[in-house]
Design an enzyme around this catalytic site. Structure first.
Site, PDB file in Angstrom:
ATOM      1  N   GLU A 255       0.818  -1.212   0.000  1.00 49.13           N
ATOM      2  CA  GLU A 255       0.000   0.000   0.000  1.00 49.13           C
ATOM      3  C   GLU A 255       0.861   1.276   0.000  1.00 49.13           C
ATOM      4  O   GLU A 255       1.774   1.411   0.824  1.00 49.13           O
ATOM      5  CB  GLU A 255      -0.934  -0.026   1.214  1.00 49.13           C
ATOM      6  CG  GLU A 255      -1.836   1.182   1.331  1.00 49.13           C
ATOM      7  CD  GLU A 255      -2.690   1.434   0.103  1.00 49.13           C
ATOM      8  OE1 GLU A 255      -3.332   0.488  -0.386  1.00 49.13           O
ATOM      9  OE2 GLU A 255      -2.704   2.582  -0.381  1.00 49.13           O
ATOM     10  N   THR A 297      -5.543   1.720  -5.732  1.00 52.70           N
ATOM     11  CA  THR A 297      -5.166   0.307  -5.566  1.00 52.70           C
ATOM     12  C   THR A 297      -5.829  -0.562  -6.632  1.00 52.70           C
ATOM     13  O   THR A 297      -5.198  -1.463  -7.203  1.00 52.70           O
ATOM     14  CB  THR A 297      -5.617  -0.222  -4.191  1.00 52.70           C
ATOM     15  OG1 THR A 297      -5.273   0.721  -3.196  1.00 52.70           O
ATOM     16  CG2 THR A 297      -4.984  -1.554  -3.882  1.00 52.70           C
ATOM     17  N   HIS A 412      -1.597   3.049   4.677  1.00 57.11           N
ATOM     18  CA  HIS A 412      -2.558   3.879   3.930  1.00 57.11           C
ATOM     19  C   HIS A 412      -2.773   5.205   4.647  1.00 57.11           C
ATOM     20  O   HIS A 412      -2.793   5.255   5.873  1.00 57.11           O
ATOM     21  CB  HIS A 412      -3.892   3.138   3.797  1.00 57.11           C
ATOM     22  CG  HIS A 412      -4.812   3.761   2.787  1.00 57.11           C
ATOM     23  ND1 HIS A 412      -5.488   4.934   3.023  1.00 57.11           N
ATOM     24  CD2 HIS A 412      -5.142   3.383   1.528  1.00 57.11           C
ATOM     25  CE1 HIS A 412      -6.190   5.252   1.954  1.00 57.11           C
ATOM     26  NE2 HIS A 412      -6.002   4.327   1.035  1.00 57.11           N
ATOM     27  N   ASP A 471       1.711  -0.004  -4.929  1.00 59.05           N
ATOM     28  CA  ASP A 471       0.522   0.152  -5.795  1.00 59.05           C
ATOM     29  C   ASP A 471       0.431   1.533  -6.449  1.00 59.05           C
ATOM     30  O   ASP A 471       0.031   1.661  -7.594  1.00 59.05           O
ATOM     31  CB  ASP A 471      -0.780  -0.219  -5.060  1.00 59.05           C
ATOM     32  CG  ASP A 471      -1.083   0.621  -3.827  1.00 59.05           C
ATOM     33  OD1 ASP A 471      -0.212   1.402  -3.391  1.00 59.05           O
ATOM     34  OD2 ASP A 471      -2.196   0.486  -3.289  1.00 59.05           O
ATOM     35  N   HIS A 472       0.818   2.605  -5.722  1.00 60.86           N
ATOM     36  CA  HIS A 472       0.731   3.980  -6.240  1.00 60.86           C
ATOM     37  C   HIS A 472       1.438   4.884  -5.252  1.00 60.86           C
ATOM     38  O   HIS A 472       1.870   4.418  -4.196  1.00 60.86           O
ATOM     39  CB  HIS A 472      -0.730   4.405  -6.420  1.00 60.86           C
ATOM     40  CG  HIS A 472      -1.581   4.110  -5.214  1.00 60.86           C
ATOM     41  ND1 HIS A 472      -1.523   4.868  -4.060  1.00 60.86           N
ATOM     42  CD2 HIS A 472      -2.456   3.103  -4.952  1.00 60.86           C
ATOM     43  CE1 HIS A 472      -2.346   4.362  -3.161  1.00 60.86           C
ATOM     44  NE2 HIS A 472      -2.921   3.277  -3.664  1.00 60.86           N
TER      45      HIS A 472
HETATM   46  C1  GP9 Z   1      -9.016  -0.352   0.263  1.00 60.55           C
HETATM   47  C2  GP9 Z   1      -7.591  -0.321  -0.127  1.00 60.55           C
HETATM   48  C3  GP9 Z   1      -7.071   1.084  -0.225  1.00 60.55           C
HETATM   49  O1  GP9 Z   1      -9.587  -1.603   0.196  1.00 60.55           O
HETATM   50  O2  GP9 Z   1      -7.370  -1.031  -1.279  1.00 60.55           O
HETATM   51  O3  GP9 Z   1      -7.492   1.690  -1.348  1.00 60.55           O
HETATM   52  P1  GP9 Z   1      -6.796   2.970  -1.998  1.00 60.55           P
HETATM   53  O4  GP9 Z   1      -7.413   4.169  -1.361  1.00 60.55           O
HETATM   54  O5  GP9 Z   1      -5.327   2.914  -1.758  1.00 60.55           O
HETATM   55  O6  GP9 Z   1      -7.145   2.834  -3.441  1.00 60.55           O
HETATM   56 MN    MN Z   2      -3.646   1.787  -2.345  1.00 67.43          MN
END
Ligand code: GP9
Ligand code: MN
Length: 629
Positions: A255, A297, A412, A471-472
């Site tokens: 994350e 994500t 996150h 992921d980003h």
């Molecule tokens: C939520 C998680 C976070 O299930 O995948 O999402 P994001 O805000 O990073 O897209």
């Molecule tokens: Mn994410």
């Protein structure tokens, strides 16, 4: 309230009041909330007048009604516009972006954001609601039977003013950025030059246009895409093709993990000691970028499974969850693989439960399949350590070979840990978000160390290709001053913004005698992972529709695309947001001619990929999910 206590207030004055309040707070929000990068006086002037055409039109319409209907209309529109403005303010504080229609359709996600939304609210926010309260009170106390003025004249003058203001705004905007409406990649520019509300109207029109693409598409539309994909096909590296045949594939979504964390030292300590160790235990890619858009994500997941780009507006997981795809789970199913996802959040977040069924996943272990307590959850759901602890036994029971995806959560925004769980002191940049980011990244690192140990204990490590990817980005441009101090730079420039879009990628290939680790410098992105994985498993991709290229291929072009239309190669970087060409890796500004091929390749990739998704073109292929082995 007694009728005698009601006040005689001219509705025209109420309309003027709503127009004034609406304009004032919109203007203040533009100035202080949205970082719109005003380059000259004309842009400053546009900012000042852009809310007015909306205000005159929508609040002027109130004069079409009498009595109660007038009150109802004015009240409803005052509330709606305040909600639109405030929702954008909150969204912008996190994403440094503006809402789109597809975003609004994911409303169920917002109810689950909890901590994130709270952390984004500020004490002065009540000011955005103050005028709404005043207007509602005025409407409440005013008499409903007032016909004290000649409405016809007022209504038509309101419309004439609105129309003239809009056309004036549009002509100024076109002067600043020709073809603004036809090249709408950059939302910040649209808001800056059209205003927030006109941008939303534009966005609604775009939404209707793209939704209709599916209805008008037919099988001849696939020809252009098929030809392009064929012409750009990159063959595998013969030394690695099939090296992991029949092995499991374990994918871990890290994350918000940016590549600058790797080998970064805070207070003299490594932030991610385990990931740092992996840079010499696995193949580590140090020029790997995320290609995500608003779907974050879920966009990264989409890219990896489909080798298609996510959409310019909204999350494709929500907008096109019933399309036909050639996703990894479907492809691997033909080779006897079981495909599963583990994620400690509610199954419907990002519409995952629906999309996973479409993509061919056999099972989705979501929140309800784990044991959640107050202690082992924070922010969006299960903490990473508890998550791995509970997930590994489920993984070990799966029929092999499997394709298993783990989606982490602890790192996150707003990067929260419970008391006593931080093993690293906060940074001291003066920005709480950035300061905490290092702590949650360290927590994630510890969880990963545990996970790898468990994979080794269960014997799965030697039977699996293990892929870890950021992921980003985690820290948006809203935190650039703090990030500049983190990176030891004067400021984050347009060029360094793109460097911050790098995310780490690690690939462990089992039993690769002698050469199982290496730092790989090829420029690539998430879109490259589907061919990379399939080639390692010995499955060909020359018949599939998709973009990107095998990261291990010695024939690949060292290149990737950003969702905003930017393009990055190992020699140049085309930055779409500032329309500038830079030399790599110095960041020196060079003539645009150096970037033209790059820019065109990015444009083609994005246009054709969007065409596939919006038109649901894969439904026209003879057997959308079939592949030959
Ligand atoms: C939520 C998680 C976070 O299930 O995948 O999402 P994001 O805000 O990073 O897209
Ligand atoms: Mn994410």
């Amino acid at each position: 309230m007694q009728y005698s206590q009601l006040q005689t207030i001219n509705p025209k004055n109420v309309v003027w009041l709503t127009i004034f309040c609406f304009w004032l707070k919109s203007y203040l929000a533009f100035l202080f909330e949205f970082h719109l990068d005003i380059e000259n006086n004309v842009q400053g002037f546009i900012l000042l007048i852009s809310p007015l055409s909306t205000a005159f039109f929508f609040f002027g319409c109130a004069l079409l009604f009498n009595g109660r209907l007038f009150k109802l209309y004015t009240g409803a529109f005052t509330i709606s516009f305040t909600v639109i403005l405030y929702a954008n303010i909150i969204y912008h504080r996190f994403f440094n972006d503006f809402l789109t229609v597809p975003d609004l359709m994911q409303f169920k996600n917002f109810s689950q954001l909890g901590n994130s939304t709270q952390a984004l609210m500020a004490p002065h926010d009540f000011l955005y609601w103050l005028d709404t309260l005043c207007i509602l009170s005025t409407l409440f106390i005013m008499k409903t039977n007032d016909r004290a003025f000649d409405k016809k004249i007022n209504i038509s003058s309101m419309f004439i003013i609105a129309g003239c203001l809009f056309l004036f705004n549009l002509s100024l905007a076109e002067g600043q950025r020709p073809q603004l409406l036809s090249r709408g990649f950059d939302r910040a520019k649209l808001v800056k030059l059209l205003g927030l509300y006109n941008y939303h109207i534009y966005d609604m029109i775009m939404n209707i246009r793209t939704s209709s693409q599916k209805a008008f598409a037919d099988d001849s539309d696939t020809i252009e895409v098929e030809n392009y994909v064929k012409a750009n096909y990159t063959p595998p590296n013969p030394n690695l093709f099939g090296i992991a045949k029949h092995k499991n594939v374990i994918l871990v979504s890290l994350e918000s993990t940016q590549n600058f964390l790797i080998h970064y030292k805070l207070h003299g300590e490594e932030v991610t000691p385990f990931l740092n160790q992996l840079t010499s235990d696995t193949f580590y890619f140090d020029h790997f970028y995320h290609n995500t858009g608003q779907g974050k994500t879920s966009d990264a997941e989409f890219l990896i499974d489909n080798a298609l780009y996510p959409l310019p507006r909204g999350a494709v997981y929500t907008t096109n969850a019933h399309n036909h795809y050639q996703a990894l789970p479907h492809i691997l199913d033909k080779s006897g693989y079981t495909s599963v996802v583990f994620h400690g959040n509610h199954k419907s977040f990002w519409n995952r439960d629906i999309m996973y069924a479409t993509l061919g996943y056999d099972h989705f272990y979501s929140e309800k399949d784990f044991h959640l307590t107050e202690k082992n959850t924070i922010n969006y759901g299960l903490k990473d350590k508890a998550f791995f602890k509970q997930a590994v036994p489920k993984l070990a029971r799966l029929k092999q070979p499997f394709y298993a995806k783990f989606i982490l959560l602890s790192n996150h925004f707003p990067f929260l840990l419970d008391h006593g769980e931080a093993s690293l002191k906060r940074a001291d940049t003066g920005d709480g978000v950035v300061n905490r980011y290092f702590q949650t990244a360290r927590y994630q690192d510890e969880a990963l160390r545990y996970f790898f140990q468990r994979l080794k204990d269960t014997g799965l490590y030697d039977q699996s290709v293990v892929i870890l990817y950021g992921d980003h980005y985690g820290i948006s441009d809203n935190h650039n001053p703090a990030m500049a101090s983190v990176l030891g730079e004067d400021k984050i420039t347009a060029y360094s913004h793109y460097k911050l879009q790098k995310v780490p990628l690690f690939i462990h290939i089992p039993n690769l005698d002698g050469a199982s680790s290496h730092v790989m410098h090829t420029t690539g992105g998430e879109v490259d992972l589907r061919p990379t994985i399939l080639h390692l498993l010995g499955l060909s991709t020359d018949h599939l529709i998709g973009f990107g290229a095998d990261l291990f291929s010695n024939k690949r072009k060292s290149f990737t695309v950003q969702r905003d239309g930017s393009a990055i190669s190992d020699r140049y970087l085309y930055a779409a947001n500032v329309h500038q060409c830079y030399k790599q890796p110095t960041g020196e500004k060079v003539a645009m001619s150096n970037c033209l091929t790059l820019k065109e390749a990015a444009h083609q990739d994005l246009i054709l990929s969007d065409h596939v998704v919006y038109g649901d073109l894969l439904r026209f292929l003879r057997s959308p999910s079939s592949e030959k082995n």
